[in-house]
Enzyme design. Structure first.
Site, PDB file in Angstrom:
ATOM      1  N   CYS A 155      29.899  19.348  32.803  1.00  0.00           N
ATOM      2  CA  CYS A 155      30.199  19.310  33.974  1.00  0.00           C
ATOM      3  C   CYS A 155      31.632  19.047  34.360  1.00  0.00           C
ATOM      4  O   CYS A 155      32.274  19.165  35.444  1.00  0.00           O
ATOM      5  CB  CYS A 155      29.643  18.313  34.931  1.00  0.00           C
ATOM      6  SG  CYS A 155      29.983  16.424  34.407  1.00  0.00           S
TER       7      CYS A 155
ATOM      8  N   CYS B 238      26.066  15.050  36.876  1.00  0.00           N
ATOM      9  CA  CYS B 238      26.065  15.959  35.779  1.00  0.00           C
ATOM     10  C   CYS B 238      24.950  16.440  35.366  1.00  0.00           C
ATOM     11  O   CYS B 238      23.766  15.726  35.366  1.00  0.00           O
ATOM     12  CB  CYS B 238      26.462  14.986  34.539  1.00  0.00           C
ATOM     13  SG  CYS B 238      26.681  15.959  32.941  1.00  0.00           S
TER      14      CYS B 238
ATOM     15  N   GLU C 157       0.788  -1.254   0.166  1.00  0.00           N
ATOM     16  CA  GLU C 157       0.042   0.000   0.102  1.00  0.00           C
ATOM     17  C   GLU C 157       1.019   1.196  -0.144  1.00  0.00           C
ATOM     18  O   GLU C 157       2.012   1.235   0.669  1.00  0.00           O
ATOM     19  CB  GLU C 157      -0.889  -0.070   1.464  1.00  0.00           C
ATOM     20  CG  GLU C 157      -1.682  -1.191   1.378  1.00  0.00           C
ATOM     21  CD  GLU C 157      -2.580  -1.506   2.677  1.00  0.00           C
ATOM     22  OE1 GLU C 157      -3.403  -0.644   2.981  1.00  0.00           O
ATOM     23  OE2 GLU C 157      -1.995  -2.172   3.157  1.00  0.00           O
TER      24      GLU C 157
ATOM     25  N   TYR D  42      -6.673   2.080   6.433  1.00  0.00           N
ATOM     26  CA  TYR D  42      -5.505   1.231   5.925  1.00  0.00           C
ATOM     27  C   TYR D  42      -5.869  -0.127   6.528  1.00  0.00           C
ATOM     28  O   TYR D  42      -5.029  -1.046   6.241  1.00  0.00           O
ATOM     29  CB  TYR D  42      -4.395   1.649   5.822  1.00  0.00           C
ATOM     30  CG  TYR D  42      -3.728   2.570   7.050  1.00  0.00           C
ATOM     31  CD1 TYR D  42      -3.551   1.629   8.249  1.00  0.00           C
ATOM     32  CD2 TYR D  42      -3.677   3.811   7.093  1.00  0.00           C
ATOM     33  CE1 TYR D  42      -3.023   2.140   9.438  1.00  0.00           C
ATOM     34  CE2 TYR D  42      -3.169   4.402   8.232  1.00  0.00           C
ATOM     35  CZ  TYR D  42      -2.856   3.525   9.275  1.00  0.00           C
ATOM     36  OH  TYR D  42      -2.505   4.135  10.451  1.00  0.00           O
TER      37      TYR D  42
ATOM     38  N   CYS E  49      29.978  10.410  29.905  1.00  0.00           N
ATOM     39  CA  CYS E  49      30.095  11.238  31.084  1.00  0.00           C
ATOM     40  C   CYS E  49      29.675  10.125  32.224  1.00  0.00           C
ATOM     41  O   CYS E  49      28.333  10.009  32.262  1.00  0.00           O
ATOM     42  CB  CYS E  49      29.560  12.399  31.273  1.00  0.00           C
ATOM     43  SG  CYS E  49      29.595  13.311  33.060  1.00  0.00           S
TER      44      CYS E  49
ATOM     45  N   LYS F 178      10.881   3.254   3.074  1.00  0.00           N
ATOM     46  CA  LYS F 178      10.924   4.513   2.752  1.00  0.00           C
ATOM     47  C   LYS F 178      11.812   5.155   1.469  1.00  0.00           C
ATOM     48  O   LYS F 178      12.799   4.486   1.628  1.00  0.00           O
ATOM     49  CB  LYS F 178      11.699   5.122   4.104  1.00  0.00           C
ATOM     50  CG  LYS F 178      11.062   4.654   5.579  1.00  0.00           C
ATOM     51  CD  LYS F 178       9.614   5.296   5.684  1.00  0.00           C
ATOM     52  CE  LYS F 178       9.349   6.603   5.683  1.00  0.00           C
ATOM     53  NZ  LYS F 178       9.929   7.252   7.053  1.00  0.00           N
TER      54      LYS F 178
ATOM     55  N   CYS G 127      33.649  16.237  30.224  1.00  0.00           N
ATOM     56  CA  CYS G 127      32.504  16.435  29.658  1.00  0.00           C
ATOM     57  C   CYS G 127      32.036  18.095  29.551  1.00  0.00           C
ATOM     58  O   CYS G 127      32.304  18.874  30.329  1.00  0.00           O
ATOM     59  CB  CYS G 127      31.485  16.288  30.839  1.00  0.00           C
ATOM     60  SG  CYS G 127      29.643  16.381  30.818  1.00  0.00           S
TER      61      CYS G 127
ATOM     62  N   LYS H 213       2.558   4.807   1.372  1.00  0.00           N
ATOM     63  CA  LYS H 213       2.378   5.179   2.545  1.00  0.00           C
ATOM     64  C   LYS H 213       2.222   6.673   2.627  1.00  0.00           C
ATOM     65  O   LYS H 213       3.162   7.553   2.287  1.00  0.00           O
ATOM     66  CB  LYS H 213       3.793   4.986   3.237  1.00  0.00           C
ATOM     67  CG  LYS H 213       4.112   5.224   4.693  1.00  0.00           C
ATOM     68  CD  LYS H 213       5.187   5.006   5.109  1.00  0.00           C
ATOM     69  CE  LYS H 213       5.591   5.351   6.610  1.00  0.00           C
ATOM     70  NZ  LYS H 213       5.478   6.734   6.970  1.00  0.00           N
TER      71      LYS H 213
ATOM     72  N   ASP I 175       1.675  10.488   3.639  1.00  0.00           N
ATOM     73  CA  ASP I 175       2.360  11.486   4.388  1.00  0.00           C
ATOM     74  C   ASP I 175       1.301  12.438   5.131  1.00  0.00           C
ATOM     75  O   ASP I 175       1.144  13.373   4.537  1.00  0.00           O
ATOM     76  CB  ASP I 175       3.306  12.020   3.581  1.00  0.00           C
ATOM     77  CG  ASP I 175       4.574  12.655   4.446  1.00  0.00           C
ATOM     78  OD1 ASP I 175       4.242  12.341   5.867  1.00  0.00           O
ATOM     79  OD2 ASP I 175       5.483  13.309   3.909  1.00  0.00           O
TER      80      ASP I 175
END
Length: 669
Positions: free
Chosen positions: A408, A428, A114, A223, A423, A311, A405, A116, A118
């Site tokens: 932190c 943090c 089928e 669908y 980290c 896709k 990091c 797809k 959007d």
């Protein structure tokens, strides 16, 4: 005109207008000019004004948009609206086919392909043929009631041709011509145009004023059937044919394919036709056709194993990488993100793109200042795919991940078998903020109004240091914050208060225990019932559960051993957060202890003493697996009133059949 004559004329107008609407919006073969439809609709409206008692929920006049809503109500889906796994090329489709073949064995199978669409996924409920509720997909478990807006879509029947009680699912969308016309109007008004038809459709259906949706000329294709047990069909394609017969609009571009090669041929043909369609599509959905084989294949935590979404290759564009920024996630992983010269791609303007990790940056030799190729992976996540080396000027800068990091300044480490830098400082700030964002998310504690910006502000103002502090917030402190008025503060506090009632599985998922997703959280909640029992569980107790592996069990034990976690749980308890599972407990049963243990059970017909969902939960709590259709692997069928072809199929296969009273007798033991 007296009441009796008016009642008769109203019914005549209903029938005539529904016929004209079906011809125009569903099968695209109008038999009268628009002026005739408008004339009859005005006559109906006039009669309803004179006799308000004759106006019914399925009247054609109810499509024009009703009163403005204060807010959308939440709707919990009886059957979750799961997302689909993705395929991006022919190899992915062959992998999908191989998995299907391995699971089904020697049995023959076919696929339904089928388009797809959007748009916005929605679920429509009908009771005795009358449209009673329409909802968005939401997080798959809970959506929003947009019934009033969906009634403005003329291709949605307000009453079916037969009195079915059924839930159907489809994609509401905005045709290309409607999208162009809408953006022209917005441009004339000086309003920002919509980026693409999908955003326009979603924005239209989430308007609190249904009259706005009524002006947007939306459409829909159905669908699937959310409760396939409500129909007598052996295959998905038969189900779609039934939807046609009931007056729904389905996409006629669908095709049954016998082999994966036929599927690939279909994908190629539709890819070439894509730009000529009057609506946007972003791929092809491929489903195993047989409903019994769908049941046999089952589901993962996030998606069905019997379906996949191919896709279309993403649009690719060239732009400049102007910088690389770092972000710290809730598990401490430091992720680099490319900052781009803004560029339009696949319908949206993109200013950032994923770079994944340092190894990928080294492998592709990505440098700050490079001209890069960017695409949207699956038309969703922007990603840098390559560098245009011949466009380099010599001024580009190499990028190196820091040793500390960025949030932190703690040392970053690379754990064994991991690509990412992490980290490991539990204090943090970035990890704490991201952990809070996860805690309040829709599929966790579902606290409306607590977006990332609000949480960052609350944390920056020292109003919260951990998730338990959310439950100590006071209105006086909130209204002092920027852009936080009294009403916003009241709404936020109400949402926080409501979240205290959530069942245990939402809390467990929200706590962010490593490796514990939403499905595992539900399993743990069903198994242990309370958080105190779970805290005391050993690794052996946990791995004895079929769905829990040693890696997850180890992470759970380590999590609850931490003193700061014990303190957090106590703070949440003191705040009144529910620590108990609200659904039916899953009891440990061996075959022989329960007639359902390890058995596949199918429910059919109308149940009088339980809803179908209640029966499903009770059977699963006793170790059973409830399927939607009868196959040779079915062990037991529960047949309520007016059971149809599933009962006949069960008798054909020699499957045990119980009536509802037998089920109740067993559940009451």
């Amino acid at each position: 005109m007296d009441v009796k004559a008016a009642e008769q004329r109203v019914q005549e107008l209903h029938d005539t207008l529904n016929k004209y609407s079906y011809e125009y919006y569903v099968i695209d073969r109008p038999t009268v000019p628009d002026s005739e439809y408008d004339r009859l609709l005005k006559e109906l409206s006039t009669i309803e004004s004179e006799y308000p008692q004759l106006q019914t929920p399925d009247s054609p006049t109810q499509r024009v948009g009703g009163a403005v809503l204060d807010a959308f109500q939440k709707v919990r889906h009886d059957v979750p609206m799961l997302s689909l796994g993705n395929a991006f090329d022919e190899a992915d489709l062959h992998d999908f086919d191989r998995r299907v073949s391995q699971s089904i064995g020697d049995a023959a199978y076919s696929y339904v392909c089928e388009l797809k669409i959007d748009g916005l996924a929605v679920a429509l409920k009908y009771e005795d043929g009358l449209f009673v509720q329409g909802a968005t997909r939401g997080d798959g478990t809970t959506g929003e009631d947009i019934t009033a807006n969906l009634k403005t879509i003329h291709s949605i029947p307000l009453r079916l041709k037969k009195p079915y009680t059924i839930e159907v699912r489809g994609e509401a969308f905005m045709p290309k011509q409607s999208f162009i016309a809408l953006n022209c109007i917005r441009d004339e008004r000086g309003e920002e145009p919509f980026a693409n038809p999908r955003n326009a459709a979603a924005g239209s259906l989430r308007q609190l004023d249904p009259r706005i949706a009524a002006q947007r000329n939306l459409d829909i294709y159905l669908y699937s059937i959310g409760n396939p047990e409500a129909i007598d069909a052996e295959s998905h394609s038969e189900g779609l044919d039934l939807l046609d017969s009931l007056g729904f609009k389905t996409n006629k571009e669908r095709q049954v394919c016998k082999t994966i090669e036929d599927v690939i041929d279909y994908v190629k043909r539709q890819s070439e036709k894509r730009m000529d369609l009057p609506y946007e599509i972003d791929g092809i959905v491929v489903k195993v056709n047989s409903l019994s084989q769908q049941d046999e294949l089952g589901f993962t935590a996030k998606s069905p194993r019997w379906a996949i979404a191919y896709k279309f290759p993403a649009e690719e564009v060239v732009t400049k990488l102007t910088g690389i920024m770092l972000s710290v996630g809730r598990t401490g992983v430091v992720t680099p993100t490319g900052v781009l010269q803004p560029v339009h791609i696949a319908g949206t303007t993109v200013g950032r793109a994923s770079l994944h990790n340092e190894d990928l940056i080294r492998e592709k030799d990505i440098r700050i200042g490079d001209m890069v190729v960017v695409k949207k992976a699956g038309d969703i996540i922007p990603e840098v795919v390559s560098v245009l080396l011949d466009r380099r000027t010599g001024e580009e800068e190499e990028f190196h991940m820091p040793a500390e990091c960025p949030e932190c300044s703690s040392e970053l480490v690379r754990l064994e078998e991991e690509v990412a830098l992490r980290c490991i400082n539990p204090q943090c700030p970035a990890q704490i903020r991201e952990g809070m964002n996860h805690f309040v998310a829709r599929n966790a504690m579902n606290i409306d109004g607590l977006g990332e910006k609000v949480i960052a502000l609350l944390y920056r103002e020292n109003l919260i240091k951990d998730v338990a502090d959310l439950y100590t917030l006071e209105k006086e402190a909130l209204i002092q914050l920027e852009r936080m008025g009294e009403k916003s503060a009241d709404n936020l506090l109400a949402a926080i208060e409501l979240s205290k009632q959530n069942s245990l599985e939402r809390l467990l998922f929200g706590l962010g225990i490593r490796h514990v997703g939403a499905k595992a959280a539900k399993t743990l909640a069903m198994e242990f019932g309370t958080i105190d029992r779970l805290k005391e569980a050993s690794e052996e107790d946990l791995t004895a559960i079929h769905e829990i592996g040693s890696k997850m069990a180890d992470a759970i034990v380590l999590y609850f051993e931490q003193p700061e976690v014990a303190e957090l749980i106590e703070k949440l308890k003191t705040a009144g957060v529910n620590m108990t599972y609200d659904g039916p407990m899953r009891v440990q049963v061996a075959e022989g202890d329960s007639p359902f243990a390890g058995k596949t059970v199918v429910l059919t017909g109308k149940l009088e003493q339980l809803t179908r969902n209640e029966a499903k939960e009770r059977i699963e709590a006793l170790g059973g697996n409830v399927a939607g259709s009868v196959s040779k692997k079915t062990d037991l069928v529960i047949a309520g009133a007016e059971a149809g072809s599933k009962l006949e199929k069960a008798e054909k296969f020699g499957v045990d059949v119980w009536n509802e009273q037998q089920l109740m007798d067993e559940l009451m033991k």
